[in-house]
Scaffold this motif. Structure first.
Motif, PDB file in Angstrom:
ATOM      1  N   GLU A   1      17.860   1.100  26.272  1.00  0.00           N
ATOM      2  CA  GLU A   1      17.089  -0.079  26.651  1.00  0.00           C
ATOM      3  C   GLU A   1      18.033  -1.233  27.021  1.00  0.00           C
ATOM      4  O   GLU A   1      18.769  -1.756  26.186  1.00  0.00           O
ATOM      5  N   THR A   2      17.998  -1.636  28.292  1.00  0.00           N
ATOM      6  CA  THR A   2      18.868  -2.697  28.792  1.00  0.00           C
ATOM      7  C   THR A   2      18.218  -4.058  28.596  1.00  0.00           C
ATOM      8  O   THR A   2      17.039  -4.165  28.259  1.00  0.00           O
ATOM      9  N   GLU A   3      18.996  -5.101  28.854  1.00  0.00           N
ATOM     10  CA  GLU A   3      18.458  -6.454  28.775  1.00  0.00           C
ATOM     11  C   GLU A   3      17.339  -6.644  29.787  1.00  0.00           C
ATOM     12  O   GLU A   3      16.330  -7.305  29.499  1.00  0.00           O
ATOM     13  N   GLU A   4      17.489  -6.077  30.969  1.00  0.00           N
ATOM     14  CA  GLU A   4      16.455  -6.205  31.993  1.00  0.00           C
ATOM     15  C   GLU A   4      15.181  -5.483  31.560  1.00  0.00           C
ATOM     16  O   GLU A   4      14.064  -5.990  31.734  1.00  0.00           O
ATOM     17  N   GLU A   5      15.321  -4.302  30.991  1.00  0.00           N
ATOM     18  CA  GLU A   5      14.146  -3.571  30.514  1.00  0.00           C
ATOM     19  C   GLU A   5      13.473  -4.322  29.377  1.00  0.00           C
ATOM     20  O   GLU A   5      12.244  -4.338  29.277  1.00  0.00           O
ATOM     21  N   TRP A   6      14.275  -4.951  28.528  1.00  0.00           N
ATOM     22  CA  TRP A   6      13.695  -5.729  27.440  1.00  0.00           C
ATOM     23  C   TRP A   6      12.929  -6.942  27.969  1.00  0.00           C
ATOM     24  O   TRP A   6      11.853  -7.269  27.485  1.00  0.00           O
ATOM     25  N   ARG A   7      13.487  -7.590  28.981  1.00  0.00           N
ATOM     26  CA  ARG A   7      12.798  -8.726  29.591  1.00  0.00           C
ATOM     27  C   ARG A   7      11.456  -8.278  30.187  1.00  0.00           C
ATOM     28  O   ARG A   7      10.445  -8.982  30.084  1.00  0.00           O
ATOM     29  N   GLN A   8      11.451  -7.095  30.800  1.00  0.00           N
ATOM     30  CA  GLN A   8      10.205  -6.562  31.353  1.00  0.00           C
ATOM     31  C   GLN A   8       9.171  -6.327  30.251  1.00  0.00           C
ATOM     32  O   GLN A   8       7.975  -6.579  30.441  1.00  0.00           O
TER      33      GLN A   8
ATOM     34  N   ILE B   1      21.143  -5.764  17.814  1.00  0.00           N
ATOM     35  CA  ILE B   1      20.328  -6.068  18.997  1.00  0.00           C
ATOM     36  C   ILE B   1      18.862  -5.736  18.725  1.00  0.00           C
ATOM     37  O   ILE B   1      17.960  -6.495  19.111  1.00  0.00           O
ATOM     38  N   LYS B   2      18.616  -4.641  18.038  1.00  0.00           N
ATOM     39  CA  LYS B   2      17.230  -4.304  17.692  1.00  0.00           C
ATOM     40  C   LYS B   2      16.628  -5.381  16.801  1.00  0.00           C
ATOM     41  O   LYS B   2      15.453  -5.739  16.957  1.00  0.00           O
ATOM     42  N   ARG B   3      17.420  -5.912  15.878  1.00  0.00           N
ATOM     43  CA  ARG B   3      16.922  -6.977  15.010  1.00  0.00           C
ATOM     44  C   ARG B   3      16.587  -8.227  15.813  1.00  0.00           C
ATOM     45  O   ARG B   3      15.517  -8.830  15.635  1.00  0.00           O
ATOM     46  N   GLN B   4      17.478  -8.603  16.714  1.00  0.00           N
ATOM     47  CA  GLN B   4      17.243  -9.791  17.523  1.00  0.00           C
ATOM     48  C   GLN B   4      16.002  -9.635  18.399  1.00  0.00           C
ATOM     49  O   GLN B   4      15.179 -10.555  18.510  1.00  0.00           O
ATOM     50  N   ARG B   5      15.866  -8.468  19.012  1.00  0.00           N
ATOM     51  CA  ARG B   5      14.718  -8.237  19.888  1.00  0.00           C
ATOM     52  C   ARG B   5      13.421  -8.174  19.093  1.00  0.00           C
ATOM     53  O   ARG B   5      12.376  -8.648  19.560  1.00  0.00           O
ATOM     54  N   SER B   6      13.471  -7.599  17.907  1.00  0.00           N
ATOM     55  CA  SER B   6      12.270  -7.537  17.073  1.00  0.00           C
ATOM     56  C   SER B   6      11.810  -8.942  16.707  1.00  0.00           C
ATOM     57  O   SER B   6      10.606  -9.247  16.767  1.00  0.00           O
ATOM     58  N   GLU B   7      12.738  -9.809  16.343  1.00  0.00           N
ATOM     59  CA  GLU B   7      12.379 -11.184  16.009  1.00  0.00           C
ATOM     60  C   GLU B   7      11.782 -11.901  17.209  1.00  0.00           C
ATOM     61  O   GLU B   7      10.802 -12.649  17.075  1.00  0.00           O
ATOM     62  N   GLN B   8      12.369 -11.677  18.374  1.00  0.00           N
ATOM     63  CA  GLN B   8      11.868 -12.301  19.597  1.00  0.00           C
ATOM     64  C   GLN B   8      10.449 -11.831  19.900  1.00  0.00           C
ATOM     65  O   GLN B   8       9.563 -12.633  20.240  1.00  0.00           O
ATOM     66  N   LEU B   9      10.210 -10.529  19.749  1.00  0.00           N
ATOM     67  CA  LEU B   9       8.884  -9.986  20.028  1.00  0.00           C
ATOM     68  C   LEU B   9       7.865 -10.451  18.995  1.00  0.00           C
ATOM     69  O   LEU B   9       6.702 -10.708  19.331  1.00  0.00           O
TER      70      LEU B   9
END
Length: 434
Positions: free
Chosen positions: A295-302, A339-347
């Protein structure tokens, strides 16, 4: 004879345990909430993650330690996927998922248990649902034809099998006789109901609505691609609750392809728009896996853009954890834990914003709430009651009346920490309380 039943994992496992509880009672074997006083222990295991496997093994060891004299029977996904490991834990009988529907008969026959006529027992003297006797999960289907790359459950559950419609209707009628106000139709691949008996989920829902008087019908988790265009008209019947849990897992089409998921984001958004256009206050919830391999930054943004557009009432967020035996466990470019932790918090922040918006759209409306329980809040007998709206939003309100397991009209007045605060509608003739 007394039997203690225990489960880990999904709602389907819970529905199976409730069914076994009734069947054991019908054969004169009394379910017990205390494993220490049981002659028989039945454990429904889980294997959806490596952690679930660990918990299943721990539960088996504890059962043997706490009551070594009892016969130990195991079933479920861990038992089906790892029968040799499970057998090494000293169980007396292992029943794979393929034989779950006959578990009670197999246990009684193989362990030569004494039984008595059902008439000698008080019907439904004990229920695994405990105090939550407002809602029951009805298993209508098992198995899955799809092979999502991260999922082990489809391997553990096997081919699709649909319960015959007459059996489902009989079970729902029985639950209604026991005072249940709401049933949830559940399955591993619920949208696949009827694939093996020339029927369909749409037909099943139509039959349940026509041939039972259950006040509220809900549907369990459904794959988005399983919903035909003419499905939405079913919700014209107010007994079918306007909420669906549609697990998407990602908001990036490239990630969905690696997951072997069959729905694309643009299709999902069009489906959600169609549902909300045709059904008032329709609530959609979902699952999202964070940090799928590659999972890339672009895919995460999507994914974030997709979640914002979809306006979910709730998002179940899971950080990806590799499950041995699945294709995803061997995929390249794993995402780091940080990164998973950061993205989970963001979501989580985005999901809370979306949930808050859905809740606030309900303010000022009058809806029917199924009351699940209450607690005293004052000396004059007033209690704080909790329950859920038809579109599955949590509600709290105060009343001096005893309202547990009643369907009560309330006016939604305020959002407090994503719980709707409400007041009972006062009817000058008679309260419309079911």
């Amino acid at each position: 004879m007394r039997v203690h039943l225990k489960t880990l994992g999904c709602r389907l496992n819970e529905a199976e345990l409730e069914s076994w509880s009734r069947e054991f009672q019908q054969r004169g074997i009394q379910p017990s909430s205390d494993p220490g006083h049981a002659d028989l222990l039945v454990i429904n295991t889980c294997a959806v993650t490596e952690e679930a496997v660990r918990k299943s093994r721990k539960l088996l060891r504890r059962a043997q330690r706490d009551n070594p004299a009892a016969k130990l029977v195991i079933s479920g996904c861990y038992a089906s996927l790892n029968p040799e490991q499970a057998a090494d834990l000293g169980v007396d009988l292992l029943i794979p998922n393929s034989d779950k529907e006959r578990l009670v008969d197999i246990v009684i026959q193989e362990l030569q248990l004494p039984t008595m006529p059902a008439a000698a027992m008080e019907a439904d003297a004990y229920s695994l649902l405990g105090n939550n006797r407002q809602r029951a999960f009805i298993k209508v289907q098992d198995g899955c034809r799809y092979r999502c790359s991260y999922c082990i459950v489809t391997l553990a559950r096997g081919e699709e099998r649909s319960k015959p419609l007459p059996e489902i209707l009989h079970e729902i009628r029985h639950q209604r006789q026991q005072g249940i106000q709401e049933v949830v139709l559940a399955g591993v691949h619920l949208g696949g109901y009827g694939s093996d008996n020339d029927s369909s989920l749409k037909t099943l829902v139509e039959e349940v609505l026509e041939h039972t008087d259950m006040p509220r019908i809900r549907l369990g988790s459904l794959e988005p691609w399983d919903l035909p265009e003419d499905f939405w008209h079913l919700f014209e019947n107010p007994r079918l609750m306007p909420h669906l849990h549609l697990p998407m897992q990602s908001g990036a089409n490239s990630v969905l392809r690696r997951m072997s998921r069959r729905c694309r984001t643009e299709e999902f958004l069009a489906l959600a728009q169609s549902a909300r256009k045709q059904i008032a206050d329709f609530n959609i919830t979902t699952d999202i896996i964070v940090g799928f391999p590659g999972e890339t930054e672009e895919e995460w943004r999507q994914t974030l853009d997709f979640v914002e557009q979809a306006a979910f009432g709730h998002v179940h967020i899971f950080a990806f954890s590799p499950r041995s035996g699945t294709k995803a466990a061997g995929l390249a470019n794993p995402v780091s834990r940080e990164i998973k932790r950061q993205r989970s918090e963001q979501l989580h922040r985005l999901a809370e914003k979306s949930r808050r918006a859905v809740i606030e759209q309900q303010l000022g409306k009058t809806v029917a709430v199924l009351v699940e329980g209450g607690k005293p809040v004052s000396e004059n007998g007033q209690r704080l009651w909790t329950g859920y709206t038809p579109n599955y939003l949590r509600v709290q309100f105060a009343s001096e009346q005893f309202l547990e397991n009643r369907i009560v009209p309330v006016t939604l007045e305020q959002n407090s920490n994503n719980t709707l605060l409400a007041s009972v509608v006062e009817n000058r003739q008679k309260p419309a309380i079911l």
